[in-house]
Design a protein around this motif. Sequence first.
Motif, short mmCIF file in Angstrom:
data_model
loop_
_atom_site.label_atom_id
_atom_site.label_comp_id
_atom_site.label_asym_id
_atom_site.label_seq_id
_atom_site.Cartn_x
_atom_site.Cartn_y
_atom_site.Cartn_z
N UNK A 42 0.80 -1.22 0.00
CA UNK A 42 0.00 0.00 0.00
C UNK A 42 0.84 1.28 0.00
N UNK A 43 2.16 1.15 0.10
CA UNK A 43 3.00 2.33 0.21
C UNK A 43 2.89 3.25 -0.99
N UNK A 44 3.02 2.69 -2.19
CA UNK A 44 2.96 3.50 -3.40
C UNK A 44 1.53 3.98 -3.66
N UNK A 45 0.53 3.13 -3.37
CA UNK A 45 -0.87 3.55 -3.48
C UNK A 45 -1.11 4.77 -2.60
N UNK A 46 -0.60 4.72 -1.37
CA UNK A 46 -0.80 5.82 -0.44
C UNK A 46 -0.08 7.08 -0.93
N UNK A 47 1.11 6.94 -1.47
CA UNK A 47 1.82 8.10 -2.01
C UNK A 47 1.02 8.75 -3.13
N UNK A 48 0.42 7.95 -4.00
CA UNK A 48 -0.43 8.50 -5.06
C UNK A 48 -1.62 9.25 -4.47
N UNK A 49 -2.22 8.71 -3.43
CA UNK A 49 -3.39 9.34 -2.83
C UNK A 49 -3.04 10.68 -2.18
N UNK A 50 -1.87 10.76 -1.56
CA UNK A 50 -1.54 11.92 -0.74
C UNK A 50 -0.85 13.04 -1.52
N UNK A 51 -0.22 12.72 -2.62
CA UNK A 51 0.62 13.70 -3.31
C UNK A 51 -0.01 14.15 -4.62
N UNK A 52 0.43 15.32 -5.10
CA UNK A 52 -0.14 15.91 -6.31
C UNK A 52 0.47 15.35 -7.59
N UNK A 53 1.62 14.75 -7.49
CA UNK A 53 2.24 14.09 -8.63
C UNK A 53 3.26 13.10 -8.12
N UNK A 54 3.29 11.92 -8.74
CA UNK A 54 4.31 10.91 -8.44
C UNK A 54 4.96 10.51 -9.75
N UNK A 55 6.27 10.68 -9.85
CA UNK A 55 7.02 10.23 -11.01
C UNK A 55 7.95 9.11 -10.58
N UNK A 56 8.03 8.07 -11.39
CA UNK A 56 8.85 6.90 -11.08
C UNK A 56 9.80 6.63 -12.24
N UNK A 57 11.07 6.40 -11.92
CA UNK A 57 12.01 5.92 -12.92
C UNK A 57 12.62 4.63 -12.40
N UNK A 58 12.23 3.51 -13.02
CA UNK A 58 12.71 2.19 -12.62
C UNK A 58 13.83 1.75 -13.55
N UNK A 59 14.94 1.31 -12.96
CA UNK A 59 16.10 0.83 -13.70
C UNK A 59 16.49 -0.54 -13.18
N UNK A 60 17.26 -1.31 -13.93
CA UNK A 60 17.69 -2.62 -13.41
C UNK A 60 18.48 -2.51 -12.12
N UNK A 61 19.19 -1.39 -11.92
CA UNK A 61 20.06 -1.26 -10.74
C UNK A 61 19.48 -0.33 -9.67
N UNK A 62 18.23 0.09 -9.82
CA UNK A 62 17.68 0.96 -8.80
C UNK A 62 16.37 1.60 -9.22
N UNK A 63 15.72 2.25 -8.28
CA UNK A 63 14.44 2.93 -8.52
C UNK A 63 14.47 4.31 -7.89
N UNK A 64 13.94 5.27 -8.62
CA UNK A 64 13.76 6.63 -8.13
C UNK A 64 12.27 6.93 -8.11
N UNK A 65 11.76 7.39 -6.98
CA UNK A 65 10.37 7.81 -6.86
C UNK A 65 10.39 9.26 -6.39
#
Length: 310
Positions: free
Chosen positions: A281-304
């Motif tokens: 539920x962590x990412x679901x909750x971030x979407x609910x609470x914030x005005x924009x969520x951008x995600x960049x997923x890479x094989x060696x890491x993730x940026x939210x």
Amino acid sequence: MITELAQFDHPGLLYTTRQEYLRGTTGFARSAVAAGDPVLVAVPGPNLSVLREALADLGAAITFADMAADGRNPGRIIPGVLLAFAAQYAGRRVSIIGEPIWPGRSDVEYPACAAHEAMINAVFAGRDAAILCPYDASGLDRPRLHDAWRTHPVMIVGGSRRPSPWYGDPYRTAENFNQPLPDVPDRAGVWHYTEPSDLAAIRRFVSARALAAGLSADRADDLTLAANELAENTLRHTGSGGRISVWPEPGLLVCQIDDHGHLADPLAGRIPPAARTEGGRGLILAHELCDLVRIHARPDGTTIRVHIRL
């Protein structure tokens, strides 16, 4: 409802005039009501007012929502608008007019919007539903209109439906919008964490930065909770810690989580977990609470990166 016989219809509607917009949207809505479908109209404010007036005679047969408010964070639209509406009418076909992309959408928001349009096709595959997505062909640039053809199996142009020659696998299309984010600026406050015991310090760090930037106490609490959930995800799903950065931008406060985990599922944060499922539920909750969520997923890491308006 998901069955092998269910048909999901996801056309894009290109319009250049108010008359074209009304003809395409009201025709869709009236046909759906006549067929007995529950209908949701979720479009941005000015268009919402026009459709409320044009469909006023249908009364309670139509539910209205302001996409500029309920869908200001594109990642919130599938779980919080589309699936939430469909869940109210389980076992019935639903029809939805959803306009998540309009000329006022910023370049920062747009990749999340386009990925959302692509992933609708995966989320609703096999569901008995129709979602019509209008696009302002007079106000959107050519690349964004081309993306509409890439994310919709069928397009409606001049009142005629035609298969899109550019439509493809929704996961591959969404991957095109999995784009690197700008670097964290030097002015950002940064905190590194490695253990669950660090979460309390993270909450204090984010809260102090949020209040100092001018967020209200309630919105500072929202950002602090979102950051805590995302950091907790790092500790739960990776073998190492992460880094949290917070900084102001004009009209915004930005918070970013970087870790070495790989977010492999492009639907993460878009499908609410089952009621009895622990976690997820962590990412679901971030979407609910914030005005924009951008995600960049890479094989060696993730940026939210999450944004909250000041």
